[in-house]
Design a protein around this motif. Structure first.
Motif, PDB file in Angstrom:
ATOM      1  N   ASP A 322       0.798  -1.225   0.000  1.00  0.00           N
ATOM      2  CA  ASP A 322       0.000   0.000   0.000  1.00  0.00           C
ATOM      3  C   ASP A 322       0.836   1.282   0.000  1.00  0.00           C
ATOM      4  OD1 ASP A 322       0.976  -0.197   2.544  1.00  0.00           O
ATOM      5  OD2 ASP A 322      -0.952  -0.071   3.568  1.00  0.00           O
ATOM      6  N   SER A 323       2.155   1.157  -0.116  1.00  0.00           N
ATOM      7  CA  SER A 323       2.964   2.372  -0.261  1.00  0.00           C
ATOM      8  C   SER A 323       3.068   2.793  -1.733  1.00  0.00           C
ATOM      9  CB  SER A 323       4.379   2.134   0.305  1.00  0.00           C
ATOM     10  OG  SER A 323       5.091   1.240  -0.528  1.00  0.00           O
ATOM     11  N   VAL A 324       2.611   1.913  -2.623  1.00  0.00           N
ATOM     12  CA  VAL A 324       2.807   2.155  -4.060  1.00  0.00           C
ATOM     13  C   VAL A 324       1.576   2.828  -4.659  1.00  0.00           C
ATOM     14  CG1 VAL A 324       3.179   1.038  -6.301  1.00  0.00           C
ATOM     15  CG2 VAL A 324       4.325   0.154  -4.252  1.00  0.00           C
ATOM     16  N   SER A 325       1.822   3.883  -5.423  1.00  0.00           N
ATOM     17  CA  SER A 325       0.724   4.530  -6.142  1.00  0.00           C
ATOM     18  C   SER A 325       0.756   4.059  -7.597  1.00  0.00           C
ATOM     19  CB  SER A 325       0.868   6.048  -6.062  1.00  0.00           C
ATOM     20  OG  SER A 325      -0.223   6.643  -6.744  1.00  0.00           O
ATOM     21  N   MET A 326      -0.427   3.826  -8.144  1.00  0.00           N
ATOM     22  CA  MET A 326      -0.502   3.195  -9.471  1.00  0.00           C
ATOM     23  C   MET A 326       0.009   4.094 -10.598  1.00  0.00           C
ATOM     24  SD  MET A 326      -1.301   0.204  -8.922  1.00  0.00           S
ATOM     25  CE  MET A 326      -1.843  -0.725  -7.498  1.00  0.00           C
ATOM     26  N   ASP A 327      -0.006   5.403 -10.399  1.00  0.00           N
ATOM     27  CA  ASP A 327       0.529   6.279 -11.456  1.00  0.00           C
ATOM     28  C   ASP A 327       2.031   6.021 -11.626  1.00  0.00           C
ATOM     29  OD1 ASP A 327       0.388   7.815  -8.756  1.00  0.00           O
ATOM     30  OD2 ASP A 327       1.977   8.823  -9.865  1.00  0.00           O
ATOM     31  N   TRP A 328       2.713   5.746 -10.506  1.00  0.00           N
ATOM     32  CA  TRP A 328       4.141   5.405 -10.568  1.00  0.00           C
ATOM     33  C   TRP A 328       4.328   4.048 -11.244  1.00  0.00           C
ATOM     34  CZ3 TRP A 328       6.624   1.169  -8.297  1.00  0.00           C
ATOM     35  CH2 TRP A 328       8.026   1.194  -8.349  1.00  0.00           C
ATOM     36  N   LEU A 329       3.462   3.110 -10.852  1.00  0.00           N
ATOM     37  CA  LEU A 329       3.616   1.747 -11.357  1.00  0.00           C
ATOM     38  C   LEU A 329       3.439   1.673 -12.872  1.00  0.00           C
ATOM     39  CD1 LEU A 329       2.353  -1.500  -9.740  1.00  0.00           C
ATOM     40  CD2 LEU A 329       1.935  -1.087 -12.154  1.00  0.00           C
ATOM     41  N   ILE A 330       2.383   2.304 -13.386  1.00  0.00           N
ATOM     42  CA  ILE A 330       2.170   2.183 -14.833  1.00  0.00           C
ATOM     43  C   ILE A 330       3.194   3.020 -15.609  1.00  0.00           C
ATOM     44  CG2 ILE A 330      -0.260   1.495 -14.690  1.00  0.00           C
ATOM     45  CD1 ILE A 330      -0.985   4.350 -15.588  1.00  0.00           C
ATOM     46  N   ASN A 331       3.745   4.027 -14.960  1.00  0.00           N
ATOM     47  CA  ASN A 331       4.829   4.759 -15.630  1.00  0.00           C
ATOM     48  C   ASN A 331       6.036   3.831 -15.822  1.00  0.00           C
ATOM     49  OD1 ASN A 331       5.974   7.110 -16.768  1.00  0.00           O
ATOM     50  ND2 ASN A 331       7.090   7.526 -14.863  1.00  0.00           N
ATOM     51  N   LYS A 332       6.286   2.982 -14.824  1.00  0.00           N
ATOM     52  CA  LYS A 332       7.362   1.987 -14.940  1.00  0.00           C
ATOM     53  C   LYS A 332       7.069   0.991 -16.066  1.00  0.00           C
ATOM     54  CE  LYS A 332      10.678   2.457 -11.899  1.00  0.00           C
ATOM     55  NZ  LYS A 332      12.053   2.687 -12.384  1.00  0.00           N
ATOM     56  N   THR A 333       5.865   0.407 -16.049  1.00  0.00           N
ATOM     57  CA  THR A 333       5.579  -0.619 -17.061  1.00  0.00           C
ATOM     58  C   THR A 333       5.570   0.000 -18.462  1.00  0.00           C
ATOM     59  OG1 THR A 333       3.160  -0.424 -16.841  1.00  0.00           O
ATOM     60  CG2 THR A 333       4.245  -2.074 -15.470  1.00  0.00           C
ATOM     61  N   MET A 334       5.097   1.255 -18.570  1.00  0.00           N
ATOM     62  CA  MET A 334       5.066   1.868 -19.913  1.00  0.00           C
ATOM     63  C   MET A 334       6.465   2.169 -20.434  1.00  0.00           C
ATOM     64  SD  MET A 334       2.255   1.535 -21.150  1.00  0.00           S
ATOM     65  CE  MET A 334       3.055   2.065 -22.648  1.00  0.00           C
ATOM     66  N   HIS A 335       7.387   2.530 -19.549  1.00  0.00           N
ATOM     67  CA  HIS A 335       8.770   2.712 -20.006  1.00  0.00           C
ATOM     68  C   HIS A 335       9.306   1.403 -20.571  1.00  0.00           C
ATOM     69  CE1 HIS A 335       9.028   6.711 -18.269  1.00  0.00           C
ATOM     70  NE2 HIS A 335      10.184   6.827 -18.898  1.00  0.00           N
ATOM     71  N   PHE A 336       8.947   0.308 -19.902  1.00  0.00           N
ATOM     72  CA  PHE A 336       9.393  -0.997 -20.375  1.00  0.00           C
ATOM     73  C   PHE A 336       8.815  -1.304 -21.759  1.00  0.00           C
ATOM     74  CE2 PHE A 336       8.659  -5.580 -20.821  1.00  0.00           C
ATOM     75  CZ  PHE A 336       9.963  -6.042 -20.733  1.00  0.00           C
ATOM     76  N   PHE A 337       7.494  -1.215 -21.889  1.00  0.00           N
ATOM     77  CA  PHE A 337       6.872  -1.643 -23.153  1.00  0.00           C
ATOM     78  C   PHE A 337       7.203  -0.707 -24.309  1.00  0.00           C
ATOM     79  CE2 PHE A 337       4.141  -4.057 -20.190  1.00  0.00           C
ATOM     80  CZ  PHE A 337       4.383  -5.312 -20.720  1.00  0.00           C
ATOM     81  N   GLN A 338       7.340   0.585 -24.021  1.00  0.00           N
ATOM     82  CA  GLN A 338       7.708   1.500 -25.099  1.00  0.00           C
ATOM     83  C   GLN A 338       9.104   1.138 -25.605  1.00  0.00           C
ATOM     84  OE1 GLN A 338      10.086   4.282 -25.143  1.00  0.00           O
ATOM     85  NE2 GLN A 338       9.482   4.722 -27.270  1.00  0.00           N
ATOM     86  N   HIS A 339      10.002   0.810 -24.679  1.00  0.00           N
ATOM     87  CA  HIS A 339      11.361   0.446 -25.068  1.00  0.00           C
ATOM     88  C   HIS A 339      11.375  -0.864 -25.849  1.00  0.00           C
ATOM     89  CE1 HIS A 339      15.476  -1.204 -24.451  1.00  0.00           C
ATOM     90  NE2 HIS A 339      15.825   0.061 -24.533  1.00  0.00           N
ATOM     91  N   GLU A 340      10.489  -1.785 -25.484  1.00  0.00           N
ATOM     92  CA  GLU A 340      10.550  -3.135 -26.050  1.00  0.00           C
ATOM     93  C   GLU A 340       9.658  -3.345 -27.272  1.00  0.00           C
ATOM     94  OE1 GLU A 340      12.836  -5.071 -25.283  1.00  0.00           O
ATOM     95  OE2 GLU A 340      13.556  -4.152 -23.438  1.00  0.00           O
TER      96      GLU A 340
END
Lengths: 426, 167
Positions: A322-340
């Motif tokens: 519960d310390s994680v906010s989803m805006d941070w999380l999807i920013n991480k996953t989107m950096h991954f998928f955009q790169h890949e």
């Protein structure tokens, strides 16, 4: 339990050939080559109900039976590209239980009458490939690989092939393109690899974990394998557990074990007195499940995970506290998928680019609610319109988090004009 | 026989033997790894040499270099420290690790230290999510994993390279 895939945790030094052979290693392969028809091997794998462990869960024996018998030669291409964020199971199997994995490759090759198998490893597994090369040489010296095996006409060679850093090469047709020395970009399917695969020849592409399951199925029988797991998802599976959890690692459990058992009984729960907020059961490609009691008590198998709005995939379970906010999380996953994104088809190439810009803006605090709506619209426009699954995968965390963790985004965006608020168009 | 072939003839023969004789193009990826042993990146001349060995154009070879992240077309540090800061690693402190490592080495991600020894890069998932923070080191001749890292441990590794007594 470490009954099948992670047997090295029970049997010391099983990564050494003499020890593996003491535990009946390669007896099954010898028996198959000397006294069975290839189709009999396929039939046993079919009867076991083994499903592909790479993510799609396709029945393995059925895939083998699709091999085109009018077009030769045949190939086995092993998918050892393990690149999904959250997945680290194939690496442990190949490092610590390598001969069982190799025997699985050999049984598959015999079953589809292939004389050549390639193991496609992600380039980062450089050291692992060097180890496998040594094991393969050892098997050749012991006459378990090579020409005229056990005095029969059957021969088999196995080669390793290193990728060089591209997530997309875990997609089976991109893997084949890469193995052919081209850009790792997916092909249009059909035709599927069992009719048109490597060099245009019939090819079976299987994941490492799938093949590592095969030797014990042949040794102990399909019925024995079915004593583990559920009716539709037989056998055991290696669950890669990571994220906000006390004891991350690989856990081999029967399919159908619950998320609660994995995360709390085996994984030791959430560190730092935090509460569990969400689960991604299939790595970064996964939807985000709200980690309520219903989700935690859901069996982890191919048929039940969809009931809580996700897929089992490769069973790489990322725990989010519960310390994680989803805006941070999807920013991480989107950096991954955009790169890949491989750049071949437009919705994925352009869509991941725009989604990344939007998640950056939202996470950076400079966004309005209308940007969240736009992000959701871009994601839904990509879904179902791409050549391979990568485009869809990129949208899963985005759309599911906006739908299921809406308040995280409300807290992060400025008050929008009245007309644009309150509704996310889906 | 071109320079690359001359220098690594045995290795190249071994690579070519893996693939059917009419599918030599499959050897492009292993040959690029061999080429990178020379300078840590692929030069223009090497693109031509690999193309010549495999019977494909230099442009085809260059497209492979451009597509895959472990091939490089520019010089960098002798050792590339490639830190994963994808989601699972970030949940276990990888972003902070990368920040602090960069501070200690006085570089930003993507930059090379003043002595030319080390380039720090942020990379995508390395399949070691349970042992974060994690990085791999890509040198000219190999790639190695370094798991459950602290900045101090990473700096010891760098010191070893700087003193020339480590790999």
């Amino acid at each position: 339990m470490n009954e099948i895939l992670l047997r090295h945790r029970q049997i010391a030094n099983i990564d050494q050939l003499p020890i593996y052979r003491q535990h009946k290693g390669f007896e099954t392969f010898q028996r198959a080559v000397t006294s069975m028809q290839p189709v009999e091997v396929t039939e046993i794998v079919k009867a076991s109900g083994l499903r592909g462990r790479g993510g799609a869960g396709f029945p393995t024996g059925l895939k083998w039976s699709f091999i085109d018998m009018k077009n030769w030669p045949h190939y086995v291409a092993v998918n050892a590209d393990e690149s999904e964020p959250g997945t680290f199971k194939d690496r442990e199997i190949m490092e610590s239980n390598p001969f069982q994995f190799l025997e699985g490759v050999m049984l598959c090759a015999f079953a589809i009458s292939a004389n050549t198998a390639y193991i496609y490893l992600r380039g980062e597994f450089w050291q692992l490939a060097a180890e496998l090369d040594k094991h393969i040489e050892y098997l050749e010296r012991e006459n378990l690989l090579g020409e005229k095996l056990f005095g029969t006409e059957y021969g088999l060679r196995i080669y390793t092939h290193l990728g060089a850093g591209a997530y997309i090469c875990g997609e089976e047709t991109a893997l084949l393109e890469s193995l052919e020395g081209k850009l790792g970009q997916p092909r249009l399917r059909p035709p599927f690899p069992p009719s048109f695969g490597l060099y245009g020849k019939p090819t079976v592409v299987n994941n490492v974990e799938t093949l590592a399951s095969v030797p014990l199925i042949l040794e102990r029988g399909a019925e024995w394998f079915r004593t583990f797991g559920t009716e539709k998802s037989p056998g055991t599976k290696v669950f890669s557990l990571c994220g906000n959890v006390e004891k991350p690692g690989n856990y081999e459990l029967p399919l159908g074990a619950t998320f609660r058992e994995l995360i709390f009984t085996h994984g030791g729960g959430i560190p730092g007195g935090r509460k569990i907020k969400a689960i991604m059961p299939a790595g970064a490609s996964s939807s985000l499940i709200v980690a309520d009691d219903k989700a935690l008590d859901t069996p982890m198998d191919y048929e039940n995970v969809p009931s809580v709005g996700a897929m089992l995939g490769s069973a790489s379970v990322i725990v989010i506290d519960d310390s994680v906010s989803m805006d941070w999380l999807i920013n991480k996953t989107m950096h991954f998928f955009q790169h890949e994104s491989c750049g071949k088809c437009t919705p994925c190439r352009e869509g991941t680019y725009w989604m990344k810009h939007l998640t950056e803006r939202i996470h950076g605090g400079g966004a309005n609610w209308s940007d969240v709506i736009l992000l959701n619209e871009v994601a839904t426009s990509i879904k179902g319109k791409c050549l391979c699954a990568l485009g869809d995968f990129a949208t899963e965390a985005v759309t599911s988090s906006i739908e299921r963790f809406r308040s995280d985004f409300e807290a992060k965006t400025q008050v929008a004009p009245v007309a644009a608020t309150n509704k996310v168009s889906a | 026989m071109n320079a690359l072939r001359q220098r690594y003839d045995e290795d190249i023969e071994r690579v070519l033997a893996k693939y059917p004789p009419d599918q030599k193009r499959s050897a492009v990826m292993p040959l690029l790894y061999i080429a990178q042993r020379e300078h840590g990146y692929v030069t223009r001349e090497q693109l031509d040499q690999i193309g010549e060995i495999l019977g494909i154009s230099s442009t085809d070879v260059a497209s492979i270099v451009g597509f895959y992240t472990l091939y490089h077309d520019q010089p960098a540090g002798k050792y590339r420290i490639q830190v994963c800061n994808d989601l699972p690693c970030a949940l276990r402190g990888a972003d902070v690790f990368l920040d602090h490592l960069c501070q200690r080495l006085e570089v930003k991600p993507g930059e090379t230290t003043a002595d030319g020894q080390v380039t720090v890069e942020a990379v995508m998932c390395l399949a070691a999510c349970h042992r974060a923070p994690v990085f791999q080191v890509q040198s000219r001749s190999e790639i190695s994993y370094h798991e459950e890292q602290t900045v101090d441990r990473a700096m010891l590794l760098v010191q070893g390279w700087r003193q020339g007594n480590g790999k």
